[in-house]
Design a protein around this motif. Sequence first.
Motif, PDB file in Angstrom:
ATOM      1  N   LEU A 104       4.391  10.960  -1.559  1.00 45.20           N
ATOM      2  CA  LEU A 104       3.945   9.634  -1.141  1.00 45.20           C
ATOM      3  C   LEU A 104       2.734   9.148  -1.934  1.00 45.20           C
ATOM      4  CD1 LEU A 104       4.351   9.856   2.749  1.00 45.20           C
ATOM      5  CD2 LEU A 104       5.742   8.521   1.146  1.00 45.20           C
ATOM      6  N   GLU A 105       1.919  10.067  -2.396  1.00 45.85           N
ATOM      7  CA  GLU A 105       0.744   9.680  -3.179  1.00 45.85           C
ATOM      8  C   GLU A 105       1.107   9.245  -4.594  1.00 45.85           C
ATOM      9  OE1 GLU A 105      -1.692  13.180  -2.851  1.00 45.85           O
ATOM     10  OE2 GLU A 105      -2.324  12.678  -0.815  1.00 45.85           O
ATOM     11  N   LYS A 106       2.206   9.761  -5.144  1.00 48.09           N
ATOM     12  CA  LYS A 106       2.508   9.532  -6.555  1.00 48.09           C
ATOM     13  C   LYS A 106       3.753   8.697  -6.835  1.00 48.09           C
ATOM     14  CE  LYS A 106       0.132  13.673  -7.934  1.00 48.09           C
ATOM     15  NZ  LYS A 106       0.070  14.855  -8.723  1.00 48.09           N
ATOM     16  N   LEU A 133      -0.050   6.307   4.023  1.00 46.29           N
ATOM     17  CA  LEU A 133       0.429   6.403   2.641  1.00 46.29           C
ATOM     18  C   LEU A 133       1.609   5.476   2.369  1.00 46.29           C
ATOM     19  CD1 LEU A 133       0.110  10.257   2.074  1.00 46.29           C
ATOM     20  CD2 LEU A 133      -1.223   8.458   0.937  1.00 46.29           C
ATOM     21  N   VAL A 134       2.504   5.320   3.327  1.00 46.23           N
ATOM     22  CA  VAL A 134       3.665   4.436   3.136  1.00 46.23           C
ATOM     23  C   VAL A 134       3.198   2.994   2.913  1.00 46.23           C
ATOM     24  CG1 VAL A 134       5.651   3.381   4.318  1.00 46.23           C
ATOM     25  CG2 VAL A 134       5.351   5.872   4.316  1.00 46.23           C
ATOM     26  N   PHE A 135       2.229   2.529   3.702  1.00 48.07           N
ATOM     27  CA  PHE A 135       1.760   1.145   3.564  1.00 48.07           C
ATOM     28  C   PHE A 135       0.778   0.984   2.406  1.00 48.07           C
ATOM     29  CE2 PHE A 135       3.529   1.180   7.796  1.00 48.07           C
ATOM     30  CZ  PHE A 135       4.261   0.008   7.785  1.00 48.07           C
ATOM     31  N   GLN A 136      -0.082   1.949   2.231  1.00 51.61           N
ATOM     32  CA  GLN A 136      -1.060   1.894   1.134  1.00 51.61           C
ATOM     33  C   GLN A 136      -0.358   1.839  -0.225  1.00 51.61           C
ATOM     34  OE1 GLN A 136      -4.277   4.858   1.351  1.00 51.61           O
ATOM     35  NE2 GLN A 136      -3.703   5.456  -0.722  1.00 51.61           N
ATOM     36  N   VAL A 159      -2.323   3.922  15.535  1.00 54.21           N
ATOM     37  CA  VAL A 159      -2.256   3.993  14.081  1.00 54.21           C
ATOM     38  C   VAL A 159      -1.937   2.601  13.539  1.00 54.21           C
ATOM     39  CG1 VAL A 159      -1.027   5.034  12.124  1.00 54.21           C
ATOM     40  CG2 VAL A 159      -1.559   6.408  14.141  1.00 54.21           C
ATOM     41  N   GLU A 160      -2.602   2.229  12.451  1.00 55.72           N
ATOM     42  CA  GLU A 160      -2.407   0.912  11.851  1.00 55.72           C
ATOM     43  C   GLU A 160      -0.931   0.665  11.523  1.00 55.72           C
ATOM     44  OE1 GLU A 160      -4.319  -1.876   8.350  1.00 55.72           O
ATOM     45  OE2 GLU A 160      -4.718   0.277   8.334  1.00 55.72           O
ATOM     46  N   HIS A 161      -0.491  -0.548  11.751  1.00 55.61           N
ATOM     47  CA  HIS A 161       0.881  -1.019  11.516  1.00 55.61           C
ATOM     48  C   HIS A 161       1.867  -0.578  12.603  1.00 55.61           C
ATOM     49  CE1 HIS A 161      -0.055  -2.745   7.615  1.00 55.61           C
ATOM     50  NE2 HIS A 161      -0.674  -1.630   7.307  1.00 55.61           N
TER      51      HIS A 161
END
Length: 181
Positions: A104-106, A133-136, A159-161
Amino acid sequence: MRIISGLYKSRKIVAPKNLPVRPTTDMAKESLFNILNNLYYFDEVTVLDLFAGTGNISYEFASRGAQQITCVDQHFACVKFINETAKKFEMPIETIKAEVFKFLEKASFKVNIVFADPPYDFSDEDFAKIPQLVFQNDFLLEDGILVVEHSKHTNLSEVEHFSYSKSYGGNVFSFFEKNEA
C-alpha cells in the motif's frame, strides 16, 4: 468454502489445511455481496483484495463477472493456491506476493472496491492504517469504497473516511468512502 452466485455458483473450493487463513463465512459473504450488488454492476468493477488468504472473496467477484481482480497476500502458499484456482476456473485474477502495508505504501492502483480481511488479532492501529494508506495513496476511483472485515471486538467508526458498518454473527464489515456519508 463455496461460491454463492454467478457463473461458478455452488462450486466448492477446498483450500489446503495448512494455509494461515480464516475464510469469510458463507453467510457473511452473501450479506456483503447483497450490499455490493446494490452499489455496482459487477461486470464493471475492478477489485483489490488485500490479505487475500484463500481468495474466497475474489472468486466470488470473478464468478459475478468482475474482469479485473488483484489479490495481495504475503504467504507464498496462499498466492500459489489462488493462482492454481484462478487458472482452473479461468478467472481474471492476478496475484501479488507482498506484505500488504509495504504494498500500500509503494503501489499505484485505482479500483472501485478495495476489500481487506486482515487477521482479526491486528491492533487498532494496524486496522486504522489500512484506510489511512488506501486514501492517502488514492487507491479508489471516484465511486470507490474500501471494505474492511474484522471481528465484533474491533470498532473502526472513529477512523477517517468511515461511512457505516454491518455485523453478521462475529463478522463485521466496515465501509469507508472518499466522501463521508
